[in-house]
Every structure is written in structure tokens, then in C-alpha cells.
Write an enzyme that holds these catalytic residues in place. Structure first.
Site, PDB file in Angstrom:
ATOM      1  N   ASP A  37      -2.056  66.127  10.107  1.00 18.73           N
ATOM      2  CA  ASP A  37      -3.132  65.317   9.532  1.00 18.73           C
ATOM      3  C   ASP A  37      -4.404  66.156   9.475  1.00 18.73           C
ATOM      4  O   ASP A  37      -4.641  66.973  10.369  1.00 18.73           O
ATOM      5  CB  ASP A  37      -3.354  64.067  10.417  1.00 18.73           C
ATOM      6  CG  ASP A  37      -4.018  62.924   9.677  1.00 18.73           C
ATOM      7  OD1 ASP A  37      -5.159  63.092   9.231  1.00 18.73           O
ATOM      8  OD2 ASP A  37      -3.379  61.873   9.538  1.00 18.73           O
ATOM      9  N   LEU A  77       2.889  60.815   4.101  1.00 21.70           N
ATOM     10  CA  LEU A  77       1.938  59.695   4.013  1.00 21.70           C
ATOM     11  C   LEU A  77       0.511  60.183   3.810  1.00 21.70           C
ATOM     12  O   LEU A  77      -0.406  59.366   3.690  1.00 21.70           O
ATOM     13  CB  LEU A  77       2.001  58.857   5.304  1.00 21.70           C
ATOM     14  CG  LEU A  77       3.035  57.727   5.370  1.00 21.70           C
ATOM     15  CD1 LEU A  77       4.448  58.226   5.226  1.00 21.70           C
ATOM     16  CD2 LEU A  77       2.905  56.970   6.693  1.00 21.70           C
ATOM     17  N   ALA A 118       5.273  58.260   0.392  1.00 23.97           N
ATOM     18  CA  ALA A 118       4.604  56.959   0.333  1.00 23.97           C
ATOM     19  C   ALA A 118       3.925  56.794  -1.021  1.00 23.97           C
ATOM     20  O   ALA A 118       2.815  57.262  -1.228  1.00 23.97           O
ATOM     21  CB  ALA A 118       3.578  56.857   1.463  1.00 23.97           C
ATOM     22  N   TYR A 149      -6.386  58.327  -7.614  1.00 22.74           N
ATOM     23  CA  TYR A 149      -5.336  57.830  -6.718  1.00 22.74           C
ATOM     24  C   TYR A 149      -4.120  57.375  -7.526  1.00 22.74           C
ATOM     25  O   TYR A 149      -3.004  57.849  -7.307  1.00 22.74           O
ATOM     26  CB  TYR A 149      -5.909  56.674  -5.899  1.00 22.74           C
ATOM     27  CG  TYR A 149      -4.980  56.090  -4.867  1.00 22.74           C
ATOM     28  CD1 TYR A 149      -4.711  56.766  -3.680  1.00 22.74           C
ATOM     29  CD2 TYR A 149      -4.388  54.838  -5.054  1.00 22.74           C
ATOM     30  CE1 TYR A 149      -3.878  56.215  -2.705  1.00 22.74           C
ATOM     31  CE2 TYR A 149      -3.560  54.285  -4.087  1.00 22.74           C
ATOM     32  CZ  TYR A 149      -3.313  54.974  -2.914  1.00 22.74           C
ATOM     33  OH  TYR A 149      -2.479  54.423  -1.956  1.00 22.74           O
ATOM     34  N   THR A 179      -0.614  46.550   2.811  1.00 23.87           N
ATOM     35  CA  THR A 179      -0.123  46.398   4.186  1.00 23.87           C
ATOM     36  C   THR A 179      -1.317  46.403   5.132  1.00 23.87           C
ATOM     37  O   THR A 179      -2.288  47.116   4.900  1.00 23.87           O
ATOM     38  CB  THR A 179       0.862  47.533   4.511  1.00 23.87           C
ATOM     39  OG1 THR A 179       1.926  47.477   3.563  1.00 23.87           O
ATOM     40  CG2 THR A 179       1.441  47.397   5.905  1.00 23.87           C
ATOM     41  N   HIS A 185      -8.625  51.293   9.329  1.00 22.67           N
ATOM     42  CA  HIS A 185      -9.983  51.811   9.508  1.00 22.67           C
ATOM     43  C   HIS A 185     -10.975  50.654   9.338  1.00 22.67           C
ATOM     44  O   HIS A 185     -10.885  49.910   8.361  1.00 22.67           O
ATOM     45  CB  HIS A 185     -10.231  52.893   8.446  1.00 22.67           C
ATOM     46  CG  HIS A 185     -11.392  53.762   8.749  1.00 22.67           C
ATOM     47  ND1 HIS A 185     -12.678  53.280   8.753  1.00 22.67           N
ATOM     48  CD2 HIS A 185     -11.470  55.070   9.064  1.00 22.67           C
ATOM     49  CE1 HIS A 185     -13.495  54.272   9.062  1.00 22.67           C
ATOM     50  NE2 HIS A 185     -12.794  55.368   9.256  1.00 22.67           N
TER      51      HIS A 185
END
Ligand code: NAD
Length: 340
Positions: A37, A77, A118, A149, A179, A185
Site C-alpha cells: 500500500d 485493490l 477489484a 476512476y 460497500t 475513511h
């Protein structure tokens, strides 16, 4: 001590909301997990409890750069998921989707790994078909502010299918619908986290539009179960496959329910809809039901309660503000939304 027969799973975006739950679940089932990450929207707090586990590794790395590690299966992801975050640096978002896909697929090819990517319901854009089925090609604005996106994710799907056809890489493409759950966050502007944080702080609840637009909300545990089942399918099954909860609620219904569950004194305030915001979103999960034997089991009230508890802890508020509500008055899906 590392057992070298153990399944080695790489989770990119593993310090994020979904990724941290997936890392936990993979560790529980006995995998050795590497979480990769860049900590853009993810945080070490999400994986703090895993760092001392000898079967867990964390690597700070950006997927737009090549990845050199060993893995038997990869869950890709890495990508900011909320409009506030993906529009912050839209060029990097497209790079994360597209170059990230390329780097992950390059790794899968080199180390002979299966790879799950994902994808998202956003590939359907503002849909003209409702509920959305996997065969629908979508209605996407290619140059709007959400395109970094939406089009990034569409192009990533293209790369995944071409690597599958050209290089025989085993791929799995879930298209994830809205989801929610603990570890979202708090400032990502997504509707569930927004409403809960505003309600807990007794601040006005911001509804964009008149609140009659609908969404379907899947609890994180249900989604992760879908990922695990999808990764276990034979190589011949690639998807894309919708994963989400088909029960549809209006945004206003959601706001009112969160007000009840938190016992909040917040008012509802209405603001103009953002550009290209879809009016309706609901997955058709027939394919997931038949191939994966999967369907969501967590009711909205139960999922909201655990999410509210998480945010009240995070904000340092008393847990007691989650109001118990008898099941017989549990929130029902929007009848208008279902066409009754
Ligand atoms: N939560 C949802 O409702 C939803 C819906 C559709 C699709 N998805 C997809 O699921 C994935 C996870 O979403 P989430 O809700 O957990 O979001 P999130 O923002 O919590 O997690 C994304 C993670 O990816 C990391 N990341 C971002 N850019 C990166 C980069 N260039 N290199 C390495 N790491 C990077 C972030 O730091 C974060 O930890 C995303 O790909 C998202 O598009 C989520």
C-alpha cells in the site's frame, strides 16, 4: 516460522477499508499475506493489529511502479475509491488503475499467480439498464470529473481480459457495488460514512439532490466472503461478476435510519447533485448466486450498528449512542425504488 507450502497472498491496497478486512480473512484461513500500500487513503491503523503476526508483511509501495515479490494469488485493490479522494489527483488515479493493473498483471505472469482485480459498479456509469447486469456495457462520460476512476477501471478490465486471452493468466473480476463497514475513511465523502459522522457529531446531514436517488449497501463481511469464493472458482470462470447487496434504499431513508440509530439531533440539509451522479444503482446478482452460491446475509440495520460503533470509537464518543431498535421495525428496502 514460515511454512513454504502455505498459500502466499498479495493484497494491494491492503491498508485500506476493504483491503484490511481481506488481509484479516486471508490470515484466518491460513495464508501468508503481504499487504502492499502507498498509504494514500489507507492507514497503518487499519493493519496495526496484524503487524505482529509472523504470517503478515507490510510493504509501502505504489502500484504505478513495478512489483517484485512472490505470490500464489494476488488481490488488486489499490485505488482510491471515493470521489473526494480519486478526484484529488485524477491523473494519478488513472495511472493507479491502468499502470497498477499492468504492473500487477506483469507480476502475475512472472510468478504464475491467479489475480483478482477489484472493479466497480462505476463501470456502468449512470446506467440506462436497471438493475445492472454484467452484460450491460454502461453509460459513462469519458471526459467528466469521474472519468479518471470510471474509465481507469474500465481500461483495467480491458488489460485483465487481454492478459487472460493472450497469456492465459487466471483472472477474477468482481464488480463491487457500494460497500460499507468499520474502517471506512471518516472524511471520504461516501454516503454511509458521511451520514454517520455527521449524525454522531450532531452536525447537519448533507443530502445531495432531493434524497430520492437510490443505492444498495453491502456490508464488508459479505463482500469479503464473495472475494474468497470468487478466488476459489475454476480458472475457466473469470467474471465480471457483480458483488453487492440488491436491496435498494433511497438516500433519504438511509439518512433517517442513521438518525434513529445514533439518536442524533442533526437536521437534514439538501444540496445540488454533483455532476454525473447516478440516480439509481442496484446489482443484479444472479450470476454470483449461481456460480459462487453467494448472496449478502447482513441486514442494513446490523451493518449500520457495527459501523456506527466503529466511528463513535474513532471519534472518541460514547458507544451508548447506538440506539437498539427492535428487529420488527428494521428498515425495509425502498418500495418506490423496487418499482411497486
Ligand atoms: N468500498 C466500495 O464500496 C467499493 C466499490 C467499488 C469498488 N471498490 C474498489 O475496491 C478497492 C478498495 O476500495 P476501498 O473502499 O477499500 O478504498 P480505500 O481507499 O479504503 O482503499 C484503497 C487502498 O489503496 C491504496 N492505494 C491507493 N492508490 C495506491 C497506489 N497507487 N499504490 C498503492 N496503494 C494505493 C490506499 O492507500 C488504500 O489503502 C478499490 O480498488 C476500489 O476501487 C470499492
Amino acid at each position: 516460522m514460515r511454512n513454504y507450502d502455505q498459500n502466499r497472498a498479495l493484497v494491494t491496497g491492503g491498508a485500506g477499508f476493504l483491503g484490511s478486512h481481506l488481509c484479516e480473512r486471508l490470515l484466518e484461513q491460513g495464508s501468508y499475506v503481504t499487504c502492499l500500500d502507498n498509504l494514500f487513503t489507507g492507514t497503518k491503523r487499519n493493519i496495526d493489529h496484524l503487524l505482529s503476526n509472523p504470517y503478515f508483511d507490510f510493504i509501502q509501495h505504489d502500484v504505478t511502479n513495478p512489483i517484485h515479490i512472490q505470490a500464489d494469488e494476488i488481490y488488486n485493490l489499490a485505488c482510491p475509491a471515493s470521489p473526494v479522494h480519486y478526484q484529488h489527483d485524477p491523473i494519478h488515479t488513472t495511472k493507479t488503475c491502468v499502470l497498477g493493473a499492468l504492473n500487477v498483471l506483469g507480476l502475475a505472469k512472472r510468478v504464475n499467480a491467479r489475480v483478482l482485480h477489484a472493479s466497480t459498479s462505476e463501470v456502468y456509469g449512470d446506467p440506462l439498464v436497471h438493475p445492472q447486469v454484467e452484460s450491460y456495457w454502461g453509460h459513462v462520460n469519458p471526459n467528466g470529473t469521474r472519468a479518471c476512476y470510471d474509465e481507469g477501471k474500465r481500461c483495467a478490465e480491458t488489460f485483465f481480459f487481454d492478459y487472460h486471452r493472450q497469456h492465459n493468466i487466471p483472472i477474477k473480476i468482481p464488480r463491487i457495488f457500494n460497500t460499507y463497514g468499520p474502517r471506512m475513511h471518516p472524511n471520504d465523502g461516501r454516503v454511509v460514512s458521511n451520514f454517520i459522522v455527521q449524525a454522531l457529531r450532531d452536525e447537519p446531514i448533507t443530502i445531495y439532490g432531493d434524497g430520492s436517488q437510490t443505492r444498495a449497501f453491502c456490508y464488508v463481511d459479505d463482500l469479503i466472503e464473495g472475494f474468497i469464493k470468487l478466488m476459489q472458482t475454476p480458472d475457466s470462470f473469470t467474471g465480471p461478476v457483480n458483488l453487492g447487496n440488491p436491496e435498494e434504499f433511497t438516500i433519504k431513508q438511509l439518512a433517517l435510519r442513521i438518525l434513529e440509530l445514533t439518536g442524533s439531533k442533526s437536521d437534514l440539509v439538501f444540496e445540488p447533485l454533483p455532476a454525473d451522479d447516478p440516480r439509481q444503482r442496484r446489482p443484479d446478482i444472479t450470476l454470483a448466486q449461481s456460480v459462487l452460491d453467494w448472496h449478502p446475509v447482513v441486514q442494513l440495520d446490523a451493518g449500520l450498528r457495527s459501523t456506527i460503533t466503529y466511528f463513535s470509537d474513532l471519534l472518541g464518543l460514547p458507544a451508548a449512542c447506538v440506539t437498539p431498535i427492535p428487529d420488527k421495525v428494521a428498515i425495509q428496502p425502498s418500495q418506490a425504488a423496487q418499482g411497486f
